[in-house]
Write an enzyme that holds these catalytic residues in place. Structure first.
Site, PDB file in Angstrom:
ATOM      1  N   CYS A   1       0.576   3.331   3.445  1.00  0.00           N
ATOM      2  CA  CYS A   1       1.066   2.894   4.758  1.00  0.00           C
ATOM      3  C   CYS A   1       2.176   1.851   4.691  1.00  0.00           C
ATOM      4  O   CYS A   1       2.791   1.545   5.703  1.00  0.00           O
ATOM      5  CB  CYS A   1      -0.093   2.338   5.596  1.00  0.00           C
TER       6      CYS A   1
ATOM      7  N   CYS B   1      -7.272  -0.899   1.787  1.00  0.00           N
ATOM      8  CA  CYS B   1      -6.207  -1.427   2.632  1.00  0.00           C
ATOM      9  C   CYS B   1      -6.755  -1.602   4.052  1.00  0.00           C
ATOM     10  O   CYS B   1      -7.286  -0.649   4.635  1.00  0.00           O
ATOM     11  CB  CYS B   1      -5.036  -0.452   2.635  1.00  0.00           C
TER      12      CYS B   1
ATOM     13  N   CYS C   1      -8.756  -5.216  -9.442  1.00  0.00           N
ATOM     14  CA  CYS C   1      -8.374  -4.170 -10.396  1.00  0.00           C
ATOM     15  C   CYS C   1      -7.886  -2.985  -9.569  1.00  0.00           C
ATOM     16  O   CYS C   1      -8.678  -2.273  -8.960  1.00  0.00           O
ATOM     17  CB  CYS C   1      -9.605  -3.822 -11.223  1.00  0.00           C
TER      18      CYS C   1
ATOM     19  N   CYS D   1      -4.822   0.834   6.748  1.00  0.00           N
ATOM     20  CA  CYS D   1      -4.970   2.290   6.817  1.00  0.00           C
ATOM     21  C   CYS D   1      -6.272   2.799   6.218  1.00  0.00           C
ATOM     22  O   CYS D   1      -6.549   3.994   6.280  1.00  0.00           O
ATOM     23  CB  CYS D   1      -3.783   2.986   6.151  1.00  0.00           C
TER      24      CYS D   1
ATOM     25  N   CYS E   1       0.857  -1.187   0.000  1.00  0.00           N
ATOM     26  CA  CYS E   1       0.000   0.000   0.000  1.00  0.00           C
ATOM     27  C   CYS E   1       0.894   1.238   0.000  1.00  0.00           C
ATOM     28  O   CYS E   1       1.772   1.363   0.844  1.00  0.00           O
ATOM     29  CB  CYS E   1      -0.880  -0.019   1.245  1.00  0.00           C
TER      30      CYS E   1
HETATM   31 ZN   LIG Z   1      -2.526   1.074   3.631  1.00  0.00          ZN
END
Ligand SMILES: [Zn+2]
Length: 137
Positions: A51, A97, A122, A100, A48
């Site tokens: 984060c 995510c 996607c 976060c 991610c």
């Molecule tokens: Zn994240």
């Protein structure tokens, strides 16, 4: 450790570029075929971008030709949150995510891709950061 759920919008704006902020924090979508990882086949782990949590691996990435990086599975189910998204007049499932709460993309199923799950995560390139490293199958 940072509790990413406590970060305010102002703090996110300082941490992210305007383009990253728009996609990750405002659920924007990058234009198709423009993201840096759309056709990437490099072996590694995608984290991610907000984060740093590891979310996808190159071993689950496949060529969907849809214009965005596509994965048939996350690294682990608990790395993401899936949430129904009825914006734009259609029902889609948003992928966030879990660490976060940032927007990553959407997941589609039953499209007939020849993958083990028949799912297509996607994901916006700008929501991810690729770290090149060997990935065990
Ligand atoms: Zn994240």
């Amino acid at each position: 450790m940072t509790d990413f759920t406590l970060i305010t919008n102002d703090q996110w704006r300082k941490r992210l570029s305007p383009q990253e902020y728009h996609v990750l924090r405002e659920a924007g979508t990058e234009a198709p075929h423009t993201g840096e990882y759309t056709d990437t086949t490099t072996e590694g782990v995608y984290s991610c971008r907000a984060c740093g949590e590891e979310i996808f691996r190159s071993t689950e990435k496949f060529e969907s030709h849809c214009g965005w990086p596509s994965f048939f599975s996350p690294l682990a189910g608990d790395r993401i949150i899936e949430r129904v998204d009825d914006s734009l007049g259609m029902r889609r499932v948003e992928v966030l995510c879990a660490n976060c709460g940032s927007h990553l993309g959407h997941v589609f199923e039953g499209e007939g891709y020849g993958t083990p799950t028949d799912l297509r995560y996607c994901i916006n390139s700008i929501s991810l950061k690729l770290e090149e490293k060997p990935v065990a199958k």
